[in-house]
Design an enzyme around this catalytic site. Sequence first.
Site, PDB file in Angstrom:
ATOM      1  N   ASP A 235       0.875  -1.159   0.000  1.00 27.58           N
ATOM      2  CA  ASP A 235       0.000   0.000   0.000  1.00 27.58           C
ATOM      3  C   ASP A 235       0.925   1.225   0.000  1.00 27.58           C
ATOM      4  O   ASP A 235       2.101   1.140   0.368  1.00 27.58           O
ATOM      5  CB  ASP A 235      -0.950   0.004   1.210  1.00 27.58           C
ATOM      6  CG  ASP A 235      -2.128   0.962   0.973  1.00 27.58           C
ATOM      7  OD1 ASP A 235      -2.052   1.785   0.030  1.00 27.58           O
ATOM      8  OD2 ASP A 235      -3.111   0.895   1.721  1.00 27.58           O
TER       9      ASP A 235
HETATM   10  C1  BGC Z   1      -4.972   3.317  -0.029  1.00 24.53           C
HETATM   11  C2  BGC Z   1      -5.010   2.315  -1.173  1.00 24.53           C
HETATM   12  C3  BGC Z   1      -4.787   3.032  -2.476  1.00 24.53           C
HETATM   13  C4  BGC Z   1      -3.477   3.788  -2.417  1.00 24.53           C
HETATM   14  C5  BGC Z   1      -3.167   4.558  -3.678  1.00 24.53           C
HETATM   15  C6  BGC Z   1      -3.731   4.170  -0.075  1.00 24.53           C
HETATM   16  O1  BGC Z   1      -3.793   5.192   0.870  1.00 24.53           O
HETATM   17  O2  BGC Z   1      -5.048   2.639   1.203  1.00 24.53           O
HETATM   18  O3  BGC Z   1      -6.234   1.638  -1.183  1.00 24.53           O
HETATM   19  O4  BGC Z   1      -4.806   2.129  -3.551  1.00 24.53           O
HETATM   20  O5  BGC Z   1      -3.523   4.715  -1.343  1.00 24.53           O
HETATM   21  O6  BGC Z   1      -4.002   5.648  -3.792  1.00 24.53           O
END
Ligand code: BGC
Length: 811
Positions: A235
């Site tokens: 993530d």
């Molecule tokens: C989120 C993810 C997301 C990523 C990119 C993160 O803060 O938890 O679900 O895909 O950001 O935006």
Amino acid sequence: MAGTRTHADEAREEVVEAALARLGLDAKARLLAGQDMWTLPGLPEIGLKSLVMSDGPIGVRGVRWTADDPSVALPSPTALAATWDPELARRAGVLLAQESRRKGVHVLLAPTVNLHRSPLGGRHFEAYSEDPYLTGLIGAGYVKGVQSGGVGTTVKHFVANDAETDRFTVNNLLSERALRELYLAPFETIVENAHPWGIMTAYNTVNGTTMTEHRYLVNEVLRGEWGFDGFNVSDWTAARSTVGAIEGGLDVAMPGPDTVYGAALAAAVRDGKVDEATVDTAVRNVLRLAARVGILEGAEPVVTELPETVDGSELAREIARRAFVLVRNEGALPLKPGRVALIGAAARDARVLGGGSATVFPSRIVSPLDGLTAALPEGTLTYAVGAAPDTELSVFDPGFELCAICRDADGNVIGSDSAPGGQLKWMGPSALPEGVTYEQLHTVEVTGTFTPRESGLHAFGIQGIGTFTLTIGGTTHFDDVQNPAKDDPFITFFGEPTPRAQAELTAGEPVDVSLTYVVEPPEGLTMRAIIFALAHQEPQRDPDELIAEAVAAARDADTAVVVVATTERVESEGFDRADLRLPGRQDDLVRAVAAANPNTVVVVNSGSPVELPWRDDVAAVLLSWFPGQEGGAALADVLTGAHEPGGRLPTTWGSLTDAPVTQVVPSDGELPYTEGVFIGYRAWEKEGRSPSYAFGHGLGYTDWTYESVEATGTTVRVRVRNSGQRPGREVVQVYLAPSEPDAERPARWLAGFAGVEAAPGESAEVTVELPRRMFEIWDEMTMSWSLVKGSYEIQVGRSITDRRLTATINV
Ligand code: BGC
């Protein structure tokens, strides 16, 4: 194991091995680190193009976070799950692959398959259900659909990212049983049935190990036991240590360019801290993905013939009406001919999607007001705001026409871009307007006009952190530094805007607006980025007066339709909910309208459960979730009776005081999942509490009679008859209950379901195969699945509480 290898797989593996052999350590290490917010570097020396990722799950935002790069917006994931239809989820996936291809995206960062453990979970709307089986099947349908279009997925967030509070650091403490039977289960189902090409490891820690370094869960369970052969991406900013992450099975650290991989990883190999073979394994996983999506020269992509083109608006509308859950109907729906008073701020300014990284920008939005205006005879519809759910300023209000101007330290213009709605999210150097570099860039001014739709005192404000100047109608109202309210850097993206100016304006008369930001690196983010927004609030009227107007409108109408909603401050990312109440005076509004008109229909526009204290005093309650861009058109379809609402609850709806599992706030960094395997309906039943609306509940416009159930082995055959007046679709639900009560197991659980359509008077049969896993528990002594032999009652019905027929089987 996740599928067997085909000839084409073997051929791709050969290309991958050959490419890997031609790469030096530095190039390998570089490939595993994001080159910017959304991409991996291309490596021309092996014919590898840059891999592009984008957020979903309801659309494809693309690499620019802006309204002028629009995407179809489907209903929220909770809505998709409410269809109880994996085939519809597959079709959603096909459309999203089409959108991905249109935008040059190779991997969609979706689906989210964490569970609805607590109704307070801030990203509840973005996940499917409280039930792991329903979640797994909807997720598998979605992944199959996206990948059938040749686009990869990352099933996320692996694992136990079920709440947002302290999400970067929280140590979730789970029993092995809860992990296996609940939280890992959807991932396992999807790996087994849909063969995803990617997975995203979560921010949080599980039982003491952060998920981007969780060797046991990633290398042993996911890859080892389940046979997952895709890539594992962190993530965003979740990777914390070079050695820990690579040894823990993390292939890619995002975003870049500053990550724990790249140069740091090459150095760790040279220092003897990491074996180069471990790096090779990760590179192999990335190259395999590249081969699958068709960006590695010499490798044939998995999909060479694309599925037929899908009409995005049509599909968005179909999913929405199939997802709407009619939880109560005392004869008010479908609407009878007559005058309709439509009430509620969200009826006009529809809330079609949840906040945070799940945001996309649809090119159009059909509000309930638009949808009903088009569907009802002229002159039969009136509208009143009634009550505003938002007490704060919002970004993206209508009426702004703005652009962004970039200047250097001497004030010279060095570039410009559009800035629809006044929101800028330029992340990384590639997101800057043409010709602009961070080295030269000194200020960014969002400037243009605002044309109010109402006269009165308008408020303006700023979302973001840093030094700003805000000028409205030639008067400078703010020229200072705005500091973060919390220490989560994501607050910069999604945080509450601060009011900084007020101006008395006249409807229809444009006024000049300007917000200038002095460029500096945002704290806590490793990448250069320009992230801020101009926020606005309409003139605030006396709430009692607004409610009185709505009551008058309701009194004059045959039916009152009240749309109530949550806001971006209630359901978004980076924080959990404090309560389940509807914001603002909306409960008062419903009560007042219902008192004035017995034929009051309430449409609940929220992604996840809210309390409906007046629910027994209104004629109908329809849950519309976040219904996507065509939500208003679908609402008109369903209210007028052109289509029946097709949804069933994927999650129990009840009050916060009654909800058995609510805890989302860690103490001393730890969040113990003390309830074990008892979440959702499993917990409500254990506690003997009655929710407002049970899991699986949902009414259509016809009636169903359950005629027979027959179980042969684990095959269940159910005959139902449409005993009502119009064609319909039923979701036949099969629950499994151990005949001997067992305190360690839920009283019953969802073991299968099937949708069936029938004309009035017609009967139809569905066959549901109960998976063996339904009869197993995770044995913590032997660390393996164990079949629990004995007698089980098969309970068939319309929801977990509305069970119509039973049969008994022995295993
Ligand atoms: C989120 C993810 C997301 C990523 C990119 C993160 O803060 O938890 O679900 O895909 O950001 O935006």
